[in-house]
Design a protein around this motif. Sequence first.
Motif, PDB file in Angstrom:
ATOM      1  N   ASP A 132       0.849  -1.186   0.000  1.00 15.05           N
ATOM      2  CA  ASP A 132       0.000   0.000   0.000  1.00 15.05           C
ATOM      3  C   ASP A 132       0.890   1.243   0.000  1.00 15.05           C
ATOM      4  O   ASP A 132       1.597   1.504   0.960  1.00 15.05           O
ATOM      5  N   ILE A 133       0.859   1.972  -1.105  1.00 20.00           N
ATOM      6  CA  ILE A 133       1.677   3.173  -1.204  1.00 20.00           C
ATOM      7  C   ILE A 133       0.815   4.437  -1.182  1.00 20.00           C
ATOM      8  O   ILE A 133       1.283   5.513  -1.541  1.00 20.00           O
ATOM      9  N   SER A 134      -0.411   4.320  -0.722  1.00 19.62           N
ATOM     10  CA  SER A 134      -1.287   5.487  -0.714  1.00 19.62           C
ATOM     11  C   SER A 134      -0.758   6.582   0.203  1.00 19.62           C
ATOM     12  O   SER A 134      -0.879   7.769  -0.113  1.00 19.62           O
ATOM     13  N   ASP A 135      -0.151   6.190   1.341  1.00 21.45           N
ATOM     14  CA  ASP A 135       0.429   7.197   2.234  1.00 21.45           C
ATOM     15  C   ASP A 135       1.598   7.906   1.565  1.00 21.45           C
ATOM     16  O   ASP A 135       1.737   9.126   1.657  1.00 21.45           O
ATOM     17  N   LEU A 136       2.451   7.136   0.887  1.00 18.05           N
ATOM     18  CA  LEU A 136       3.578   7.725   0.168  1.00 18.05           C
ATOM     19  C   LEU A 136       3.073   8.654  -0.927  1.00 18.05           C
ATOM     20  O   LEU A 136       3.587   9.764  -1.107  1.00 18.05           O
ATOM     21  N   HIS A 137       2.075   8.213  -1.640  1.00 20.39           N
ATOM     22  CA  HIS A 137       1.490   9.024  -2.712  1.00 20.39           C
ATOM     23  C   HIS A 137       0.929  10.322  -2.150  1.00 20.39           C
ATOM     24  O   HIS A 137       1.160  11.405  -2.708  1.00 20.39           O
ATOM     25  N   ALA A 138       0.208  10.252  -1.044  1.00 17.06           N
ATOM     26  CA  ALA A 138      -0.360  11.449  -0.419  1.00 17.06           C
ATOM     27  C   ALA A 138       0.736  12.390   0.069  1.00 17.06           C
ATOM     28  O   ALA A 138       0.635  13.608  -0.095  1.00 17.06           O
ATOM     29  N   THR A 139       1.794  11.828   0.645  1.00 13.90           N
ATOM     30  CA  THR A 139       2.898  12.651   1.134  1.00 13.90           C
ATOM     31  C   THR A 139       3.602  13.360  -0.020  1.00 13.90           C
ATOM     32  O   THR A 139       3.889  14.554   0.064  1.00 13.90           O
ATOM     33  N   ILE A 140       3.864  12.626  -1.087  1.00 13.71           N
ATOM     34  CA  ILE A 140       4.521  13.229  -2.246  1.00 13.71           C
ATOM     35  C   ILE A 140       3.654  14.321  -2.848  1.00 13.71           C
ATOM     36  O   ILE A 140       4.144  15.404  -3.189  1.00 13.71           O
ATOM     37  N   ASN A 141       2.359  14.068  -2.967  1.00 12.20           N
ATOM     38  CA  ASN A 141       1.452  15.085  -3.510  1.00 12.20           C
ATOM     39  C   ASN A 141       1.418  16.328  -2.634  1.00 12.20           C
ATOM     40  O   ASN A 141       1.401  17.449  -3.139  1.00 12.20           O
ATOM     41  N   ALA A 142       1.393  16.140  -1.314  1.00 14.26           N
ATOM     42  CA  ALA A 142       1.363  17.279  -0.402  1.00 14.26           C
ATOM     43  C   ALA A 142       2.652  18.083  -0.509  1.00 14.26           C
ATOM     44  O   ALA A 142       2.620  19.326  -0.558  1.00 14.26           O
ATOM     45  N   GLN A 143       3.788  17.393  -0.557  1.00 12.66           N
ATOM     46  CA  GLN A 143       5.072  18.093  -0.680  1.00 12.66           C
ATOM     47  C   GLN A 143       5.172  18.819  -2.016  1.00 12.66           C
ATOM     48  O   GLN A 143       5.658  19.952  -2.082  1.00 12.66           O
ATOM     49  N   LEU A 144       4.716  18.176  -3.068  1.00  8.41           N
ATOM     50  CA  LEU A 144       4.742  18.797  -4.384  1.00  8.41           C
ATOM     51  C   LEU A 144       3.868  20.050  -4.415  1.00  8.41           C
ATOM     52  O   LEU A 144       4.277  21.091  -4.931  1.00  8.41           O
ATOM     53  N   ALA A 145       2.673  19.960  -3.836  1.00  9.82           N
ATOM     54  CA  ALA A 145       1.778  21.123  -3.793  1.00  9.82           C
ATOM     55  C   ALA A 145       2.409  22.260  -2.991  1.00  9.82           C
ATOM     56  O   ALA A 145       2.363  23.428  -3.411  1.00  9.82           O
ATOM     57  N   ASP A 146       3.011  21.935  -1.854  1.00  4.34           N
ATOM     58  CA  ASP A 146       3.669  22.964  -1.044  1.00  4.34           C
ATOM     59  C   ASP A 146       4.819  23.616  -1.796  1.00  4.34           C
ATOM     60  O   ASP A 146       4.973  24.841  -1.784  1.00  4.34           O
ATOM     61  N   ASN A 147       5.634  22.786  -2.461  1.00  6.20           N
ATOM     62  CA  ASN A 147       6.778  23.321  -3.201  1.00  6.20           C
ATOM     63  C   ASN A 147       6.344  24.177  -4.382  1.00  6.20           C
ATOM     64  O   ASN A 147       6.948  25.215  -4.648  1.00  6.20           O
ATOM     65  N   LEU A 148       5.304  23.756  -5.079  1.00  3.60           N
ATOM     66  CA  LEU A 148       4.795  24.559  -6.188  1.00  3.60           C
ATOM     67  C   LEU A 148       4.251  25.890  -5.700  1.00  3.60           C
ATOM     68  O   LEU A 148       4.475  26.934  -6.318  1.00  3.60           O
TER      69      LEU A 148
END
Length: 78
Positions: free
Chosen positions: A30-46
């Motif tokens: 289950d990589i949903s947590d990793l996916h959510a973390t990456i998306n959150a970091q990407l949104a913050d960085n953008l």
Amino acid sequence: MFNLKSVLALAMMSSLSLSAAQANEMDLVDISDLHATINAQLADNLNQMQQEVVKDANEVIVAENDQQMKTVRTQVAD
């Protein structure tokens, strides 16, 4: 600040670190947590990059405006 390449490289390295025995033992990872973390970091960085671009653009506009005002004052004074 993370960029997309480093996030993908980290994700690939993490997945490659699993041994063959571990991969066989786990049917589904289950990589949903990793996916959510990456998306959150990407949104913050953008968002942060967008704010920096706006700030830089505003500084350039103000500097150009100041230069134009100096030029006008010099021409009026002459």
